[in-house]
Design an enzyme around this catalytic site. Structure first.
Site, PDB file in Angstrom:
ATOM      1  N   THR A  11      59.720  67.913 -11.866  1.00 46.93           N
ATOM      2  CA  THR A  11      59.831  66.452 -11.748  1.00 46.93           C
ATOM      3  C   THR A  11      59.393  65.721 -13.014  1.00 46.93           C
ATOM      4  O   THR A  11      59.958  64.689 -13.373  1.00 46.93           O
ATOM      5  CB  THR A  11      58.983  65.983 -10.536  1.00 46.93           C
ATOM      6  OG1 THR A  11      59.576  66.534  -9.358  1.00 46.93           O
ATOM      7  CG2 THR A  11      58.941  64.478 -10.419  1.00 46.93           C
ATOM      8  N   THR A  82      56.201  70.903  -9.122  1.00 45.44           N
ATOM      9  CA  THR A  82      54.999  71.061  -8.301  1.00 45.44           C
ATOM     10  C   THR A  82      55.205  71.977  -7.087  1.00 45.44           C
ATOM     11  O   THR A  82      54.235  72.446  -6.508  1.00 45.44           O
ATOM     12  CB  THR A  82      54.540  69.690  -7.780  1.00 45.44           C
ATOM     13  OG1 THR A  82      55.624  69.084  -7.071  1.00 45.44           O
ATOM     14  CG2 THR A  82      54.101  68.805  -8.927  1.00 45.44           C
TER      15      THR A  82
HETATM   16  N1  GLU Z   1      59.398  69.068  -7.217  1.00 46.64           N
HETATM   17  C1  GLU Z   1      60.462  69.887  -7.701  1.00 46.64           C
HETATM   18  C2  GLU Z   1      59.898  71.148  -8.341  1.00 46.64           C
HETATM   19  O1  GLU Z   1      58.958  71.706  -7.897  1.00 46.64           O
HETATM   20  C3  GLU Z   1      61.293  69.151  -8.680  1.00 46.64           C
HETATM   21  C4  GLU Z   1      62.707  69.519  -8.615  1.00 46.64           C
HETATM   22  C5  GLU Z   1      63.395  69.399  -9.960  1.00 46.64           C
HETATM   23  O2  GLU Z   1      62.712  69.563 -10.978  1.00 46.64           O
HETATM   24  O3  GLU Z   1      64.595  69.181  -9.958  1.00 46.64           O
HETATM   25  O4  GLU Z   1      60.398  71.616  -9.317  1.00 46.64           O
END
Ligand code: GLU
Length: 323
Positions: A11, A82
């Site tokens: 993110t 995360t």
């Molecule tokens: N919260 C997601 C992760 O853990 C983000 C998704 C993304 O980066 O597209 O990566």
């Protein structure tokens, strides 16, 4: 002073367009980073949602971070998504041998949103990576100005900027203005010698079975098929329905089966309840107890150990130390 920063995506790198922000762009968006007097050596390792990371990728980052500290970096920071951060940081912590901090961080709000938390998290992570009081603490997770041990931290909320919590121990410390205040220094087990090859990891599959109400248990056999290990996310202190106990005992005769709690905090017990499916029953049937490790961390540890060739006795003693 130098810090190596490894950018893996997540993110913190998401702007809605493609490509994602690079590590340089993430660092450039952190107010105050320039003023720390720390040189940031950025490496773009991946640009992925963290669900796409692998054990091998994480171990490669650990090796690169090791080389960076051997070359004189004061510490290292990893930015990633995360969702799997509680697992990747724990995996890194199992093998990180250095006193220099290896700090994982990320963001719950992407950089386009009001109150994006990535910049503050990166600034705090870099402060921790160079902080004398953080030396010797192993792998850390820095989020929301809190410093957590990778061994104890969990993602406990899907959107909150305060998602990372250590339910059993609390945070080790806090970043306050420009100071890193460490309030608790936990025991740190020595790093594990196991560094399995990508091939060994690919060949080592560990499933998680979650105990749920009114389950006939047939899933246990499906999950155990073609696996080398199983983690049971049991009810409460490590219980399953009585009818499932013989099934799990049979699997434990063929492969290591580790008993954890699905509750999110607290340990598996060893000798309090005695009914069929209780912790005493299951441990008596050969299951191994995960201590305070949650099922996801228990799976990380069991897979690393099995892929590294550890036998049952070694697995039991490592869980006793790390759990
Ligand atoms: N919260 C997601 C992760 O853990 C983000 C998704 C993304 O980066 O597209 O990566």
């Amino acid at each position: 002073m130098r810090v190596a920063l490894f950018a893996l995506g997540g993110t913190i790198s998401v702007t809605g367009g493609t490509p994602r922000l690079t590590g340089e762009q993430i660092a450039a968006g952190v107010p105050g980073l320039d003023g720390l007097g720390v040189r940031i050596d950025v490496r773009d390792v991946a640009a992925l949602p963290s669900s796409g990371l692998t054990f091998t990728r994480v171990l490669e980052v650990v090796d690169a971070a090791s080389r960076a500290v051997a070359d004189g970096a004061a510490g290292a920071v990893v930015t990633q998504g995360t969702d799997t951060l509680e697992e990747t940081a724990f995996l890194a912590g199992l093998v990180w041998p250095h006193d220099e901090p290896l700090v994982f961080t990320g963001a719950m709000r992407n950089p386009t949103l009001a109150g994006a938390d990535g910049p503050a998290n990166v600034l705090a992570a870099v402060r921790v990576a160079v902080a004398t009081p953080a030396r010797g603490l192993g792998v850390l997770v820095v989020f929301n100005d809190q410093v957590h041990a990778a061994r104890r931290v969990r993602k406990t909320h899907s959107t909150s900027t305060a998602a990372f919590v250590s339910p059993d121990s609390g945070p080790l410390g806090h970043v306050v203005e420009d100071r890193v205040r460490i309030l608790a220094v936990p025991p740190r087990p020595g790093p594990l010698p196991h560094r399995p090859s990508p091939e060994r990891l690919a060949a080592t599959r560990v499933a998680v079975y979650t105990a749920v109400l009114d389950d006939d248990g047939t899933l246990v056999d499906d999950l155990a098929r073609d696996r080398q290990g199983l983690v049971v996310a049991g009810f409460g202190v490590g219980h399953v329905a009585g009818a499932l106990a013989p099934r799990l005992g049979a699997v434990a005769g063929r492969m290591p089966v580790v008993l954890a709690s699905r509750t999110g905090a607290g340990p598996v017990l060893r000798a309090t309840y005695r009914s069929p499916g209780s912790e005493t029953d299951l441990l008596g049937r050969g299951l191994l107890d995960a201590g305070m490790l949650d099922p996801w961390k228990a799976r990380v540890l069991l897979r690393l150990l099995l892929a590294g060739g550890a036998g049952r006795d070694e697995i039991a003693s490592v869980f006793a130390e790390w759990g």
